[in-house]
Design a protein around this motif. Structure first.
Motif, short mmCIF file in Angstrom:
data_model
loop_
_atom_site.label_atom_id
_atom_site.label_comp_id
_atom_site.label_asym_id
_atom_site.label_seq_id
_atom_site.Cartn_x
_atom_site.Cartn_y
_atom_site.Cartn_z
N ARG A 157 0.80 -1.41 -0.24
CA ARG A 157 0.03 0.14 0.05
C ARG A 157 0.84 1.23 -0.08
NH1 ARG A 157 -4.60 -1.87 4.51
NH2 ARG A 157 -5.87 -3.02 3.13
N VAL A 158 2.08 1.15 0.68
CA VAL A 158 2.95 2.22 0.72
C VAL A 158 3.34 2.74 -0.70
CG1 VAL A 158 5.00 3.19 1.73
CG2 VAL A 158 3.52 2.18 3.08
N LEU A 159 3.92 1.46 -1.46
CA LEU A 159 4.80 1.78 -2.71
C LEU A 159 3.61 1.89 -3.75
CD1 LEU A 159 7.40 -1.06 -2.21
CD2 LEU A 159 7.64 1.40 -1.97
N ALA A 160 2.50 1.33 -3.88
CA ALA A 160 1.41 1.17 -5.08
C ALA A 160 1.41 2.48 -5.66
CB ALA A 160 0.14 0.90 -4.30
N PRO A 161 0.98 3.80 -4.78
CA PRO A 161 0.96 5.14 -5.64
C PRO A 161 2.10 5.68 -5.94
CG PRO A 161 0.74 5.48 -3.28
CD PRO A 161 0.82 3.70 -3.41
N LEU A 162 3.36 5.16 -5.70
CA LEU A 162 4.54 5.83 -5.82
C LEU A 162 5.24 5.34 -7.25
CD1 LEU A 162 6.19 5.90 -2.31
CD2 LEU A 162 4.61 7.68 -3.42
N GLY A 165 9.03 10.39 -4.05
CA GLY A 165 8.08 10.59 -3.15
C GLY A 165 8.34 9.46 -1.77
N LEU A 166 9.00 8.86 -1.97
CA LEU A 166 9.20 7.84 -0.93
C LEU A 166 9.48 8.53 0.32
CD1 LEU A 166 9.74 4.63 -0.75
CD2 LEU A 166 12.22 5.09 -0.43
N PRO A 167 8.38 8.06 1.59
CA PRO A 167 8.50 8.64 2.89
C PRO A 167 9.73 8.62 3.89
CG PRO A 167 6.81 6.93 2.54
CD PRO A 167 7.31 6.90 1.26
N VAL A 168 10.48 7.40 3.40
CA VAL A 168 11.67 7.12 4.19
C VAL A 168 12.92 7.04 3.18
CG1 VAL A 168 10.27 5.35 5.62
CG2 VAL A 168 11.26 4.50 3.63
N PRO A 169 14.06 7.30 3.84
CA PRO A 169 15.07 7.50 3.07
C PRO A 169 15.53 6.27 2.29
CG PRO A 169 15.65 8.16 5.21
CD PRO A 169 14.18 7.63 5.43
N ALA A 170 15.54 5.01 2.75
CA ALA A 170 15.96 3.86 1.95
C ALA A 170 15.60 2.60 3.06
CB ALA A 170 17.55 3.90 1.77
N PHE A 171 15.24 1.63 2.32
CA PHE A 171 14.84 0.19 2.83
C PHE A 171 15.03 -0.72 1.90
CE2 PHE A 171 10.86 1.85 1.50
CZ PHE A 171 10.45 0.47 0.77
N ARG A 216 14.88 -6.08 -2.84
CA ARG A 216 15.38 -5.23 -3.48
C ARG A 216 15.60 -4.00 -2.67
NH1 ARG A 216 11.08 -7.32 -7.03
NH2 ARG A 216 12.01 -7.98 -9.06
N ILE A 217 16.46 -3.15 -3.01
CA ILE A 217 16.50 -1.86 -2.28
C ILE A 217 15.81 -0.84 -2.92
CG2 ILE A 217 18.32 -0.24 -1.65
CD1 ILE A 217 20.49 -2.54 -2.29
N TYR A 218 15.10 0.02 -1.95
CA TYR A 218 14.11 1.09 -2.41
C TYR A 218 15.05 2.49 -1.71
CZ TYR A 218 11.09 -2.55 -3.66
OH TYR A 218 10.33 -3.51 -4.06
N VAL A 219 15.27 3.56 -2.49
CA VAL A 219 15.78 4.58 -2.15
C VAL A 219 14.93 5.77 -2.56
CG1 VAL A 219 18.05 3.71 -1.95
CG2 VAL A 219 17.45 5.07 -4.01
N ALA A 220 14.70 6.73 -1.90
CA ALA A 220 14.13 8.01 -2.02
C ALA A 220 14.70 8.75 -2.88
CB ALA A 220 13.69 8.88 -1.12
N HIS A 221 14.20 9.17 -4.30
CA HIS A 221 14.92 9.95 -5.14
C HIS A 221 15.31 11.29 -4.68
CE1 HIS A 221 14.92 12.76 -8.69
NE2 HIS A 221 15.02 11.89 -9.53
N ALA A 222 14.90 11.83 -3.52
CA ALA A 222 15.54 13.09 -2.94
C ALA A 222 16.83 12.86 -2.25
CB ALA A 222 14.61 13.46 -1.83
N TYR A 240 8.06 7.77 10.74
CA TYR A 240 7.84 6.80 9.61
C TYR A 240 6.81 6.13 9.41
CZ TYR A 240 12.87 7.73 8.90
OH TYR A 240 14.17 8.10 8.79
N PRO A 241 6.19 5.87 8.13
CA PRO A 241 5.10 4.77 7.87
C PRO A 241 5.35 3.46 8.37
CG PRO A 241 6.01 5.52 5.68
CD PRO A 241 6.58 6.32 6.85
#
Length: 268
Positions: A100-105, A135-141, A149-155, A241-242
Motif C-alpha cells: 500500500r505504501v509503494l503502490a501510488p509511488l 516521494g518515498l516517505p523514508v530514506p531507504a529500505f 530489492r533496495i528502495y531509495v528515495a529520489h530526494a 515513518y510509516p
C-alpha cells in the motif's frame, strides 16, 4: 582508527561477537523451554514405550516426566496453533502494508550516468536490485523475501554527497546479501507464534539491531565517516515513518542512531 583502517577496537569487536553469541544461545534456550511441554511429552512417551517392561531408574524418570507434562500438553498445542495463526496474519498484513505504501509511488531503475547508478557501482551492488522511488516517505529500505530489492528515495541525490549515497546503498546491499528481510521476518513470525514468551520478542528486536550494525560494518569499509555523515543527514527525515511491514529500513530505529554513529567515529 587503527593502523589497518579498522574503526573498531579489538575489545569492541570481541564484546559485540560475544553479545551475538549470547543472543543465539538465548533464543535457543527460550525455544527449548517454551516448547518442552509439547515435544517433551512426545519424546517421553516414545522412550516410555521403548523401555516398557524394563525395571530401572531411567524408565521411572521418563514415566514421571510423561505424567508431569500430560496436564499441560493439550493446552500448549492450542497455544501454538493460536500463535501460528496470529503470526501468519501479522506477516500477511505486513506485506500488504508495504504494498500500500509503494503502490501510488513512481518507481524507476537507475540509469547510466545518474547518481544512483554511480552509487551502486561504487558500492558493488547490482543496479537491477535498486529501485528509485519518487516521494518515498523514508530514506531507504530493503524489502522482499525471496528476491530482496533496495528502495531509495529520489530526494537522496540532492541531500547526500556521492560518497554518502554510495555508503547508504552499500548498507542496504548488505541487507540484500544476508537476506535480512526474510531472516528477520521468520524470526518475528517465531516470536509471534510463541507470543506467551515476551523475552523472545525482545531477543528478536536485538537481532534486528545487530543486523543494522553488521550492515554498517559492511558499508563502512574504508569510509566509516561517510556512512556516519549519511546517518546524521537522514536522521531528521520526515517523521514519523510509516509502517513498512517486513522492510528493513536505513534509519527507522532512532534509539540505535547514537550507537551507530559513535561506533563509526571509533568510540567504544
Amino acid at each position: 582508527m587503527t593502523k589497518s583502517g579498522e574503526y573498531r577496537s579489538p575489545a569492541l569487536i570481541s564484546r559485540e561477537e560475544a553479545h551475538r553469541r549470547t543472543l543465539l544461545l538465548g533464543i535457543a534456550a527460550v525455544l527449548l523451554v517454551s516448547l518442552a511441554p509439547v515435544f517433551g511429552h512426545h519424546v517421553a512417551t516414545g522412550f516410555e514405550q521403548a523401555l516398557e517392561g524394563q525395571d530401572h531408574l531411567g524408565a521411572l524418570c521418563l514415566i514421571a516426566v510423561h505424567q508431569l507434562l500430560a496436564p499441560v500438553h493439550r493446552h500448549f498445542h492450542l497455544l501454538i496453533a493460536a500463535g501460528f495463526l496470529y503470526a501468519a496474519y501479522d506477516r500477511a498484513h505486513a506485506a500488504l502494508r508495504l504494498r500500500r505504501v509503494l503502490a501510488p509511488l513512481h518507481t524507476d531503475l537507475p540509469r547510466t550516468g545518474d547518481p544512483f547508478h554511480a552509487a551502486a557501482t561504487a558500492a558493488g551492488v547490482d543496479r537491477h536490485r535498486l529501485r528509485i522511488v519518487e516521494g518515498l516517505p523514508v530514506p531507504a529500505f530493503t524489502a522482499g523475501w525471496l528476491w530482496p530489492r533496495i528502495y531509495v528515495a529520489h530526494a537522496l541525490a540532492d541531500r547526500l554527497t556521492a560518497e554518502e549515497l554510495a555508503a547508504v546503498v552499500a548498507h542496504e546491499g548488505a541487507h540484500v546479501a544476508r537476506r535480512d528481510p526474510l531472516r528477520l521476518s521468520l524470526l518475528r513470525f517465531l516470536a509471534l507464534t510463541l507470543f506467551w514468551i515476551p523475552a523472545l520478542r525482545r531477543l528478536a528486536a536485538d537481532v534486528a539491531d545487530e543486523a543494522e550494525i553488521r550492515a554498517d560494518d559492511h558499508a563502512a569499509r574504508g569510509h566509516p565517516l561517510a556512512l556516519a555523515s549519511a546517518i546524521l543527514a537522514l536522521a531528521g527525515w520526515r517523521q514519523p515513518y510509516p509502517e513498512l511491514g517486513d522492510a528493513v529500513g536505513f534509519a527507522d530505529r532512532a534509539a540505535l542512531l547514537d550507537r551507530r554513529v559513535r561506533r563509526l567515529a571509533g568510540e567504544e
